[in-house]
Scaffold this motif. Structure first.
Motif, PDB file in Angstrom:
ATOM      1  N   VAL A  45       0.833  -1.205   0.000  1.00 30.08           N
ATOM      2  CA  VAL A  45       0.000   0.000   0.000  1.00 30.08           C
ATOM      3  C   VAL A  45       0.861   1.246   0.000  1.00 30.08           C
ATOM      4  O   VAL A  45       0.608   2.212  -0.710  1.00 30.08           O
ATOM      5  N   ALA A  46       1.919   1.239   0.806  1.00 30.04           N
ATOM      6  CA  ALA A  46       2.806   2.394   0.839  1.00 30.04           C
ATOM      7  C   ALA A  46       3.450   2.629  -0.510  1.00 30.04           C
ATOM      8  O   ALA A  46       3.626   3.766  -0.948  1.00 30.04           O
ATOM      9  N   LEU A  47       3.788   1.523  -1.207  1.00 35.76           N
ATOM     10  CA  LEU A  47       4.374   1.666  -2.544  1.00 35.76           C
ATOM     11  C   LEU A  47       3.355   2.218  -3.528  1.00 35.76           C
ATOM     12  O   LEU A  47       3.662   3.055  -4.373  1.00 35.76           O
ATOM     13  N   ALA A  48       2.102   1.763  -3.397  1.00 34.98           N
ATOM     14  CA  ALA A  48       1.076   2.197  -4.348  1.00 34.98           C
ATOM     15  C   ALA A  48       0.748   3.673  -4.208  1.00 34.98           C
ATOM     16  O   ALA A  48       0.394   4.338  -5.174  1.00 34.98           O
ATOM     17  N   ILE A  49       0.852   4.213  -2.973  1.00 31.79           N
ATOM     18  CA  ILE A  49       0.487   5.619  -2.766  1.00 31.79           C
ATOM     19  C   ILE A  49       1.712   6.466  -2.541  1.00 31.79           C
ATOM     20  O   ILE A  49       1.644   7.528  -1.942  1.00 31.79           O
ATOM     21  N   ARG A  50       2.864   6.039  -3.117  1.00 33.05           N
ATOM     22  CA  ARG A  50       4.082   6.810  -2.956  1.00 33.05           C
ATOM     23  C   ARG A  50       3.896   8.189  -3.566  1.00 33.05           C
ATOM     24  O   ARG A  50       3.131   8.355  -4.505  1.00 33.05           O
ATOM     25  N   PRO A  51       4.607   9.179  -3.073  1.00 35.12           N
ATOM     26  CA  PRO A  51       4.469  10.514  -3.633  1.00 35.12           C
ATOM     27  C   PRO A  51       4.799  10.522  -5.102  1.00 35.12           C
ATOM     28  O   PRO A  51       5.683   9.816  -5.570  1.00 35.12           O
ATOM     29  N   ALA A  52       4.042  11.346  -5.866  1.00 36.56           N
ATOM     30  CA  ALA A  52       4.276  11.436  -7.301  1.00 36.56           C
ATOM     31  C   ALA A  52       5.549  12.205  -7.572  1.00 36.56           C
ATOM     32  O   ALA A  52       6.151  12.794  -6.704  1.00 36.56           O
ATOM     33  N   GLY A  53       5.902  12.241  -8.847  1.00 35.23           N
ATOM     34  CA  GLY A  53       7.096  12.966  -9.239  1.00 35.23           C
ATOM     35  C   GLY A  53       8.338  12.121  -9.156  1.00 35.23           C
ATOM     36  O   GLY A  53       9.447  12.639  -9.221  1.00 35.23           O
ATOM     37  N   ALA A  90       7.848  15.956  -6.235  1.00 31.71           N
ATOM     38  CA  ALA A  90       6.394  16.044  -6.320  1.00 31.71           C
ATOM     39  C   ALA A  90       5.958  17.494  -6.347  1.00 31.71           C
ATOM     40  O   ALA A  90       6.581  18.365  -5.767  1.00 31.71           O
ATOM     41  N   THR A  91       4.861  17.764  -7.046  1.00 29.11           N
ATOM     42  CA  THR A  91       4.336  19.116  -7.160  1.00 29.11           C
ATOM     43  C   THR A  91       3.075  19.246  -6.340  1.00 29.11           C
ATOM     44  O   THR A  91       2.648  18.331  -5.645  1.00 29.11           O
ATOM     45  N   THR A 133       1.499   4.831 -14.684  1.00 28.95           N
ATOM     46  CA  THR A 133       2.625   3.969 -15.050  1.00 28.95           C
ATOM     47  C   THR A 133       3.227   4.323 -16.407  1.00 28.95           C
ATOM     48  O   THR A 133       4.148   3.642 -16.862  1.00 28.95           O
ATOM     49  N   SER A 134       2.721   5.370 -17.052  1.00 26.93           N
ATOM     50  CA  SER A 134       3.201   5.719 -18.395  1.00 26.93           C
ATOM     51  C   SER A 134       4.628   6.265 -18.335  1.00 26.93           C
ATOM     52  O   SER A 134       4.979   7.002 -17.414  1.00 26.93           O
ATOM     53  N   PRO A 135       5.468   5.927 -19.331  1.00 26.44           N
ATOM     54  CA  PRO A 135       6.792   6.545 -19.423  1.00 26.44           C
ATOM     55  C   PRO A 135       6.665   7.973 -19.946  1.00 26.44           C
ATOM     56  O   PRO A 135       5.576   8.414 -20.327  1.00 26.44           O
ATOM     57  N   GLU A 136       7.764   8.695 -19.958  1.00 26.14           N
ATOM     58  CA  GLU A 136       7.746  10.051 -20.495  1.00 26.14           C
ATOM     59  C   GLU A 136       7.351  10.002 -21.973  1.00 26.14           C
ATOM     60  O   GLU A 136       7.942   9.259 -22.749  1.00 26.14           O
ATOM     61  N   PRO A 137       6.365  10.798 -22.366  1.00 30.85           N
ATOM     62  CA  PRO A 137       5.838  10.714 -23.747  1.00 30.85           C
ATOM     63  C   PRO A 137       6.689  11.517 -24.731  1.00 30.85           C
ATOM     64  O   PRO A 137       6.232  12.478 -25.350  1.00 30.85           O
ATOM     65  N   VAL A 176      -1.247  15.224 -14.479  1.00 30.93           N
ATOM     66  CA  VAL A 176      -0.010  15.000 -15.232  1.00 30.93           C
ATOM     67  C   VAL A 176       1.198  15.481 -14.434  1.00 30.93           C
ATOM     68  O   VAL A 176       2.263  14.841 -14.446  1.00 30.93           O
ATOM     69  N   ARG A 177       1.065  16.588 -13.723  1.00 29.37           N
ATOM     70  CA  ARG A 177       2.179  17.047 -12.867  1.00 29.37           C
ATOM     71  C   ARG A 177       2.464  16.027 -11.766  1.00 29.37           C
ATOM     72  O   ARG A 177       3.604  15.862 -11.337  1.00 29.37           O
ATOM     73  N   ASP A 178       1.407  15.357 -11.280  1.00 29.55           N
ATOM     74  CA  ASP A 178       1.600  14.285 -10.302  1.00 29.55           C
ATOM     75  C   ASP A 178       2.458  13.159 -10.878  1.00 29.55           C
ATOM     76  O   ASP A 178       3.266  12.564 -10.184  1.00 29.55           O
ATOM     77  N   MET A 179       2.242  12.842 -12.145  1.00 28.13           N
ATOM     78  CA  MET A 179       2.951  11.715 -12.759  1.00 28.13           C
ATOM     79  C   MET A 179       4.434  12.009 -12.956  1.00 28.13           C
ATOM     80  O   MET A 179       5.273  11.130 -12.755  1.00 28.13           O
ATOM     81  N   PHE A 180       4.780  13.230 -13.345  1.00 24.40           N
ATOM     82  CA  PHE A 180       6.149  13.508 -13.776  1.00 24.40           C
ATOM     83  C   PHE A 180       6.883  14.522 -12.905  1.00 24.40           C
ATOM     84  O   PHE A 180       8.083  14.727 -13.075  1.00 24.40           O
ATOM     85  N   GLY A 181       6.197  15.173 -11.973  1.00 24.88           N
ATOM     86  CA  GLY A 181       6.868  16.074 -11.054  1.00 24.88           C
ATOM     87  C   GLY A 181       7.522  17.255 -11.750  1.00 24.88           C
ATOM     88  O   GLY A 181       7.112  17.696 -12.821  1.00 24.88           O
ATOM     89  N   SER A 182       8.584  17.759 -11.138  1.00 24.73           N
ATOM     90  CA  SER A 182       9.246  18.955 -11.664  1.00 24.73           C
ATOM     91  C   SER A 182       9.969  18.699 -12.977  1.00 24.73           C
ATOM     92  O   SER A 182      10.274  19.640 -13.709  1.00 24.73           O
TER      93      SER A 182
END
Length: 393
Positions: A117-125, A131-132, A193-197, A209-215
């Motif tokens: 669970v901790a891995l699944a809700i890890r901070p984005a970015g 993370a943003t 789970t998408s890679p950088e597009p 989207v900012r959650d997925m890729f951060g700064s």
């Protein structure tokens, strides 16, 4: 089952077996202390040299022999069953060990599930940046603001972005773009789970989207801003993706601007082109899209033109983003024709260009102050390095 979970359970079982062995030893020791050799409790055999059975008679049971053979075989009597108290003690010990083992395994499973669970809700970015603000839950007011900004951004992209390029977006934004008639086959739906597009040309940076890729979204992947909508956690930006990195993108943008400055300044010396003061500054500064420079040069070969201003539609474009539309005076005395005829001539000339250099829209608009102009507009993003293959206009 994961390796980590398997190791946890194996360790728990091994520990429980060790505890069970200790319990057995303690039980045996307690039994010996409670029943010394040579004595008997009620219904229990006396430990001695001869086998003893329980029953009405306490006499030793003789060893049984089988005759008729040269060497008789001695059969020992069957061991007497454990008395009821001892069997109850052993059953209780077995039950306690089983319950304790189940408890240990349950604890191991709970720890493993907690880790997942901790891995699944890890901070984005985590894909290359910090993370943003998108990692913070939006308030109801911010959610309403985000929905309104999404609709505004989707309408802008559907009108201003080239439908032939790939646009990356989160599921909600892609759905909004589809509703606004942007081609579905030109959309790349982004998920956590998408890679950088990097194969896309444009990305719509929503909070998700900012959650997925951060700064890294702004510092490494998509530094150029075509338009911005709103501010704060709910803000949405439409960005140009730099497939070869920020340094390569900025180098290409700088080289393209230098070429646009050279060719824009050359247009200032064409007798058939009249420009306002602001349009002169924009041309000399290399601010105008390369396609627009070529279109203006092509028009001037057929008719005299008067450029009022260049610009971009949409708020908050970043520095260095080329200007993609030109407002032309809707009549020109030097053309010696009516306004309607002049506009038809301009439209025909612009529409005769090849697809790459044909404007996306040619419309009449009324500027602030009431002046009617013919707006010639190209879509985003602006191609870089166009003059490297086309030469000067």
């Amino acid at each position: 089952m994961s390796d980590d979970l398997r190791k946890r359970i194996q360790a728990a079982v091994a520990a429980e077996r060790a505890n069970a062995a200790q319990d057995t030893e303690h039980a045996a020791a307690s039994s010996e202390r409670g029943n010394p050799a040579g004595t008997a409790s009620a219904g229990q055999p006396v430990r001695g040299n001869a086998p003893v059975i329980t029953g009405a008679s306490a006499a030793p049971a003789p060893a049984a022999t089988v005759t008729g053979r040269p060497d008789p075989v001695t059969l020992q009597p069957r061991p007497a069953p454990l008395p009821r108290p001892q069997r109850a003690v052993q059953r209780n010990m077995t039950r306690r060990r089983r319950l304790r083992l189940i408890g240990v395994i349950a604890v191991a499973l709970a720890a493993a599930v907690g880790s997942l669970v901790a891995l699944a809700i890890r901070p984005a970015g985590s894909k290359g940046g910090t993370a943003t603000s998108g990692t913070v839950a939006l308030s109801p007011a911010q959610l309403r603001q985000e929905a309104a900004l999404r609709a505004e951004a989707a309408a802008w992209v559907a009108q201003q972005v080239n439908p032939g390029v790939i646009v990356s977006c989160d599921p909600a934004m892609c759905a909004a773009l589809t509703d606004d008639a942007f081609p579905k086959h030109s959309l790349l739906v982004l998920r956590p789970t998408s890679p950088e597009p990097l194969t896309s040309a444009v990305i719509v940076a929503t909070p998700a989207v900012r959650d997925m890729f951060g700064s890294s979204l702004s510092t490494a992947m998509a530094p150029g801003i075509l338009a911005s909508f709103g501010s704060g956690p709910a803000a949405i930006t439409v960005r140009v993706i730099a497939p070869h990195g920020v340094a390569a993108y900025r180098a290409a943008l700088g080289a393209d601007q230098a070429a646009r400055k050279t060719n824009g300044s050359a247009l200032l010396n064409v007798p058939r082109i009249t420009v306002s003061a602001i349009a002169r500054t924009q041309l000399a500064g290399g601010q105008v899209d390369s396609r627009l420079l070529l279109a203006v040069a092509s028009l001037a070969t057929n008719e005299p033109i008067n450029i009022v201003q260049f610009g971009n539609i949409g708020p908050g474009a970043g520095p260095g983003i080329p200007l993609r539309f030109a407002d032309l005076a809707s009549n020109d005395q030097a053309a010696h024709m009516t306004s309607a005829a002049y506009l038809r001539s301009l439209r025909a000339s612009l529409n005769s260009a090849t697809a790459q250099f044909r404007p996306a829209r040619i419309v009449q608009v009324v500027r602030s102050g009431g002046r009617a102009v013919l707006r010639v507009e190209f879509t985003a993003p602006s191609p870089l390095g166009l003059f490297d293959t086309q030469g000067s206009p």
